[in-house]
Design a protein around this motif. Structure first.
Motif, PDB file in Angstrom:
ATOM      1  N   ASP A  61      27.840  45.036  15.074  1.00  0.00           N
ATOM      2  CA  ASP A  61      28.349  44.905  16.444  1.00  0.00           C
ATOM      3  C   ASP A  61      29.627  45.705  16.671  1.00  0.00           C
ATOM      4  O   ASP A  61      30.272  45.569  17.712  1.00  0.00           O
ATOM      5  CB  ASP A  61      28.612  43.429  16.774  1.00  0.00           C
TER       6      ASP A  61
ATOM      7  N   LEU B  90      32.639  45.552  15.292  1.00  0.00           N
ATOM      8  CA  LEU B  90      33.852  44.750  15.453  1.00  0.00           C
ATOM      9  C   LEU B  90      34.965  45.154  14.488  1.00  0.00           C
ATOM     10  O   LEU B  90      36.050  44.592  14.537  1.00  0.00           O
ATOM     11  CB  LEU B  90      33.531  43.260  15.231  1.00  0.00           C
TER      12      LEU B  90
ATOM     13  N   TYR C 243      38.749  35.937  15.971  1.00  0.00           N
ATOM     14  CA  TYR C 243      38.062  37.058  16.618  1.00  0.00           C
ATOM     15  C   TYR C 243      36.559  37.029  16.351  1.00  0.00           C
ATOM     16  O   TYR C 243      35.752  37.110  17.285  1.00  0.00           O
ATOM     17  CB  TYR C 243      38.678  38.361  16.107  1.00  0.00           C
TER      18      TYR C 243
ATOM     19  N   ARG D 292      34.734  34.071  17.985  1.00  0.00           N
ATOM     20  CA  ARG D 292      34.543  34.279  19.427  1.00  0.00           C
ATOM     21  C   ARG D 292      33.495  35.353  19.704  1.00  0.00           C
ATOM     22  O   ARG D 292      32.560  35.136  20.485  1.00  0.00           O
ATOM     23  CB  ARG D 292      35.880  34.682  20.059  1.00  0.00           C
ATOM     24  N   GLU D 293      33.628  36.508  19.065  1.00  0.00           N
ATOM     25  CA  GLU D 293      32.757  37.639  19.376  1.00  0.00           C
ATOM     26  C   GLU D 293      31.317  37.437  18.901  1.00  0.00           C
ATOM     27  O   GLU D 293      30.381  37.945  19.519  1.00  0.00           O
ATOM     28  CB  GLU D 293      33.324  38.923  18.752  1.00  0.00           C
TER      29      GLU D 293
END
Length: 221
Positions: A55, A57, A104, A107-108
């Motif tokens: 993703d 990130l 992080y 959440r993501e």
């Protein structure tokens, strides 16, 4: 020529991700071994890291930070949590970076992680302190009672687990000092004393209510 450059860029990107993943999985294995976490937790942490990588990130964040966060999340999901202090001690990144990375990715990636339960820490701490099963069971009862009376709200689950074991040792006449509990749990003796008193007060309230109920005369029909 443009097509060759495009293919070259794709290979470079793929090679970079493979190196990234190899390093991260090595970090996860190293930390999991140091923390005594089972293979299933390592596998879950690896899946979480792969998702973060896929993703995209990682930019702006370290491999070690995301790897640490993935392992912490996996342990929480498997209900074999390790405290932030314990994880930070074996990580190659600072506690602040690790906590930011953890928030992080949760959440993501929309990870479903329940709040830590103090009872989940009791078996491991009890084992490390070589406490008898009776003391461990009493600690669980103290925590359960604290939750029923909402004494646990807003307090560190690790601190409550530490205090519950110390309180349980007193109730079961098991030799155990606050210093010993502090060393194993990384919780200060001051915190243990404070939480210990709160747990015992809640326990006394429960027992006094039970005693009053037993002595009340049933209403006549």
């Amino acid at each position: 020529m443009q097509r060759l450059r495009t293919w070259n860029e794709r290979f470079r990107t793929r090679d970079s991700k493979e190196r990234n993943l190899k390093q991260a999985l090595g970090e996860i294995d190293r930390m999991a071994s140091a923390l005594g976490l089972p293979e299933s937790v390592r596998e879950t942490a690896s899946v979480i890291y792969r998702r973060a990588l896929e993703d995209d990130l990682l930019p702006g964040r370290s491999i070690e930070g995301i790897a640490t966060a993935a392992l912490h999340a996996a342990a929480r999901m498997a209900q074999v949590p390790r405290s932030i202090d314990e994880v930070a001690r074996v990580s190659r990144v600072g506690e602040d970076e690790f906590e930011r990375a953890y928030r992080y990715i949760v959440r993501e990636l929309s990870l479903e992680i329940q709040p830590a339960d103090p009872s989940e820490y009791v078996p491991r701490f009890s084992s490390d302190l070589t406490l008898p099963k009776e003391t461990e069971r009493t600690a669980r009862k103290l925590i359960s009672n604290a939750k029923e009376q909402n004494v646990h709200s807003g307090k560190s689950p690790v601190g409550l687990a530490a205090a519950a074991l110390y309180a349980a040792a007193q109730l079961t006449n098991t030799e155990l000092t606050q210093a010993e509990v502090s060393e194993v749990t990384d919780i200060s003796e001051v915190t243990i004393r404070n939480r210990y008193q709160e747990l015992l007060d809640a326990w006394d309230d429960r027992n006094s209510h039970a005693s009053r109920s037993d002595t009340e005369t049933p209403a006549q029909a």
